[in-house]
Design a protein around this motif. Structure first.
Motif, PDB file in Angstrom:
ATOM      1  N   GLY A   1       0.877  -1.272  -0.031  1.00 29.10           N
ATOM      2  CA  GLY A   1      -0.110  -0.002   0.114  1.00 29.10           C
ATOM      3  C   GLY A   1       0.963   1.360  -0.163  1.00 29.10           C
ATOM      4  N   GLY A   2       0.450   2.385  -0.700  1.00 28.36           N
ATOM      5  CA  GLY A   2       1.105   3.499  -0.787  1.00 28.36           C
ATOM      6  C   GLY A   2       2.438   3.423  -1.892  1.00 28.36           C
ATOM      7  N   TYR A   3       3.213   3.575  -1.576  1.00 30.26           N
ATOM      8  CA  TYR A   3       4.431   3.604  -2.559  1.00 30.26           C
ATOM      9  C   TYR A   3       5.523   2.281  -2.530  1.00 30.26           C
ATOM     10  CZ  TYR A   3       3.343   8.525  -3.658  1.00 30.26           C
ATOM     11  OH  TYR A   3       2.668   9.745  -4.210  1.00 30.26           O
ATOM     12  N   PHE A   4       5.377   1.423  -3.281  1.00 29.95           N
ATOM     13  CA  PHE A   4       6.313   0.296  -3.420  1.00 29.95           C
ATOM     14  C   PHE A   4       7.231   0.776  -4.399  1.00 29.95           C
ATOM     15  CE2 PHE A   4       8.014  -4.056  -4.063  1.00 29.95           C
ATOM     16  CZ  PHE A   4       7.698  -4.519  -2.818  1.00 29.95           C
ATOM     17  N   PRO A   5       8.492   0.648  -4.032  1.00 29.95           N
ATOM     18  CA  PRO A   5       9.634   1.005  -4.703  1.00 29.95           C
ATOM     19  C   PRO A   5       9.456   0.680  -6.404  1.00 29.95           C
ATOM     20  CG  PRO A   5      10.421   0.446  -2.925  1.00 29.95           C
ATOM     21  CD  PRO A   5       9.007   0.135  -2.724  1.00 29.95           C
TER      22      PRO A   5
ATOM     23  N   VAL B   1      12.455  13.767   6.253  1.00 30.71           N
ATOM     24  CA  VAL B   1      11.369  13.804   5.557  1.00 30.71           C
ATOM     25  C   VAL B   1      10.228  13.239   5.866  1.00 30.71           C
ATOM     26  CG1 VAL B   1      13.001  14.041   3.412  1.00 30.71           C
ATOM     27  CG2 VAL B   1      11.895  11.841   3.994  1.00 30.71           C
ATOM     28  N   PHE B   2       9.050  13.841   5.747  1.00 25.09           N
ATOM     29  CA  PHE B   2       7.539  13.264   6.069  1.00 25.09           C
ATOM     30  C   PHE B   2       7.376  12.327   4.926  1.00 25.09           C
ATOM     31  CE2 PHE B   2       3.118  13.730   5.173  1.00 25.09           C
ATOM     32  CZ  PHE B   2       2.601  12.965   6.268  1.00 25.09           C
ATOM     33  N   GLY B   3       6.767  11.197   4.942  1.00 30.10           N
ATOM     34  CA  GLY B   3       6.509  10.155   3.725  1.00 30.10           C
ATOM     35  C   GLY B   3       5.681   8.949   4.212  1.00 30.10           C
ATOM     36  N   VAL B   4       5.175   8.224   3.357  1.00 33.94           N
ATOM     37  CA  VAL B   4       4.509   6.919   3.624  1.00 33.94           C
ATOM     38  C   VAL B   4       5.681   5.966   3.957  1.00 33.94           C
ATOM     39  CG1 VAL B   4       2.647   7.425   2.275  1.00 33.94           C
ATOM     40  CG2 VAL B   4       4.564   6.491   0.990  1.00 33.94           C
ATOM     41  N   PRO B   5       5.210   4.852   4.877  1.00 33.14           N
ATOM     42  CA  PRO B   5       6.172   4.122   5.594  1.00 33.14           C
ATOM     43  C   PRO B   5       7.105   3.170   4.502  1.00 33.14           C
ATOM     44  CG  PRO B   5       3.954   4.011   6.638  1.00 33.14           C
ATOM     45  CD  PRO B   5       3.815   4.913   5.286  1.00 33.14           C
ATOM     46  N   THR B   6       6.369   2.572   3.423  1.00 34.86           N
ATOM     47  CA  THR B   6       7.112   1.701   2.446  1.00 34.86           C
ATOM     48  C   THR B   6       8.391   2.276   2.034  1.00 34.86           C
ATOM     49  OG1 THR B   6       5.406   0.045   2.327  1.00 34.86           O
ATOM     50  CG2 THR B   6       7.165   0.058   0.938  1.00 34.86           C
ATOM     51  N   ALA B   7       7.933   3.527   1.326  1.00 37.26           N
ATOM     52  CA  ALA B   7       8.917   4.463   0.630  1.00 37.26           C
ATOM     53  C   ALA B   7      10.162   4.813   1.617  1.00 37.26           C
ATOM     54  CB  ALA B   7       8.408   5.472  -0.059  1.00 37.26           C
ATOM     55  N   GLY B   8       9.487   5.238   2.908  1.00 37.40           N
ATOM     56  CA  GLY B   8      10.648   5.779   3.886  1.00 37.40           C
ATOM     57  C   GLY B   8      11.617   4.432   4.207  1.00 37.40           C
ATOM     58  N   ARG B   9      10.971   3.471   4.238  1.00 37.16           N
ATOM     59  CA  ARG B   9      11.810   2.098   4.710  1.00 37.16           C
ATOM     60  C   ARG B   9      13.038   2.044   3.732  1.00 37.16           C
ATOM     61  NH1 ARG B   9       9.123  -3.867   5.083  1.00 37.16           N
ATOM     62  NH2 ARG B   9      10.992  -5.002   4.689  1.00 37.16           N
TER      63      ARG B   9
END
Length: 345
Positions: A109-113, A175-183
């Motif tokens: 969910g969100g941004y998966f690289p 940075v503020f971001g969604v969890p998967t992309a941040g990880r």
């Protein structure tokens, strides 16, 4: 015989009267009411969901009314799933990762690289490469939550107050971001920071945040972050965000079939609105936007990020089961698009 006929006639009239009276009883109860909270703040919500809710409420013709709440207004975004499951909310619009969805596919969910390049990749993957079935299967195992539909949002770019022109420039930036992309991006020294959505602008101004890795150009301009960030990295981590609609199952089952269908139709309307709003906005603002200077990481250096994403995919797939099936779908889809060539890749 006469008395029996009179009894039957009287009974029939009574039944008819009872049937005719039923709508009046329903009318007195008023419309069915829902509370829906989205992951997005009000400026963004004006595009990603408000038109849909207004359309539904109008078309429902007084039979049902949805009250729309924006990010963190009723519950914190990280508690959306729990609030949906216990009935505090009747419906939610969010990605799985941000709402802490307890399913084995939440990482997607969100941004998966690099899972997508264009917004149309998302509905294609869900409708033709098995993701609809996988998502439904996952949520069918969760009590009192019904997954309804997934759609595409914008690509992921990084917007910062100081420029990023190499991977080394990412190091130490909060940075503020969604969890998967941040990880994924944290391996390059980027530091994911979680704050309430409405606090992002102030956090950027006070220096608590150095930037955002949350959205594309359209959102950055729409919500005001482009007024604070000075630089926009043109290298995209992925082409489209995965977002979904969910309903509390008990609430969903109380909705008459024709209104369920109406809600799903307006969800599709929302998917279409967002696809065109983002698609046009991204190109226009990259070309005509004057608030942020464009920067790029050289392609030979960025290619290492793409390679790292392949390792990330394999790491997630190694869990087996549904995550493996999703990654397999991504790989099959990517290979098909590459073989198809222009205009697909």
């Amino acid at each position: 015989m006469t008395s029996r006929r009179k009894f039957m006639t009287t009974s029939a009239l009574g039944a008819a009267a009872s049937t005719l009276a039923a709508p009046a009883v329903i009318a007195q109860q008023g419309p069915l009411k829902w509370r829906l909270q989205t992951y997005s703040g009000a400026p963004l919500g004006a595009h990603v969901i408000k038109p849909q809710i207004e359309a539904f409420n109008t078309a429902a013709n007084g039979e049902m009314e949805i009250e729309l709440y924006y990010a963190d207004q009723l519950v914190p975004t990280g508690e959306l799933f729990r609030a949906l499951q216990n009935g505090t909310l009747d419906a939610v619009q969010s990605d799985e990762a941000s709402m802490a969805s307890p399913v084995d596919i939440s990482v997607f969910g969100g941004y998966f690289p690099f899972a997508t390049r264009y917004s149309l990749d998302v509905p294609a993957l869900f409708n033709y490469y098995g993701l609809n079935e996988i998502w439904k299967e996952a949520y069918d195992e969760v009590d009192n939550v019904t997954w309804l539909s997934a759609g595409a949002w914008d690509p992921l770019h990084i917007f910062t107050k100081d420029p990023i022109r190499s991977l080394a420039d990412m190091r130490g930036k909060r940075v503020f971001g969604v969890p998967t992309a941040g990880r994924f991006l944290s391996q390059y020294g980027l530091i994911p920071v979680t704050v309430p959505w409405d606090d992002v602008e102030v956090a950027l101004q006070t220096g608590e945040l150095d930037g955002v890795a949350w959205c594309g150009f359209t959102e950055a301009y729409e919500v005001g972050w482009a007024d604070i960030c000075n630089y926009a990295l043109t290298n995209s981590v992925t082409g489209a965000w995965f977002g979904s609609y969910f309903a509390n199952t008990e609430s969903w089952n109380k909705v008459p079939p024709h209104l369920q269908e109406l809600f799903k139709i307006t969800i599709d309307q929302s998917h279409y609105y967002r696809a065109t709003w983002y698609w046009g906005g991204e190109a226009k603002l990259r070309v005509e936007g004057e608030k942020m200077e464009l920067t790029s990481i050289p392609q030979d250096e960025w290619s290492t990020v793409v390679k790292d994403a392949e390792k990330f995919w394999d790491q997630i797939a190694s869990k087996g089961g549904r995550p493996q099936r999703v990654v397999d779908a991504f790989k099959t889809y990517a290979a098909t698009m590459e073989k198809a060539g222009y205009p697909y890749r």
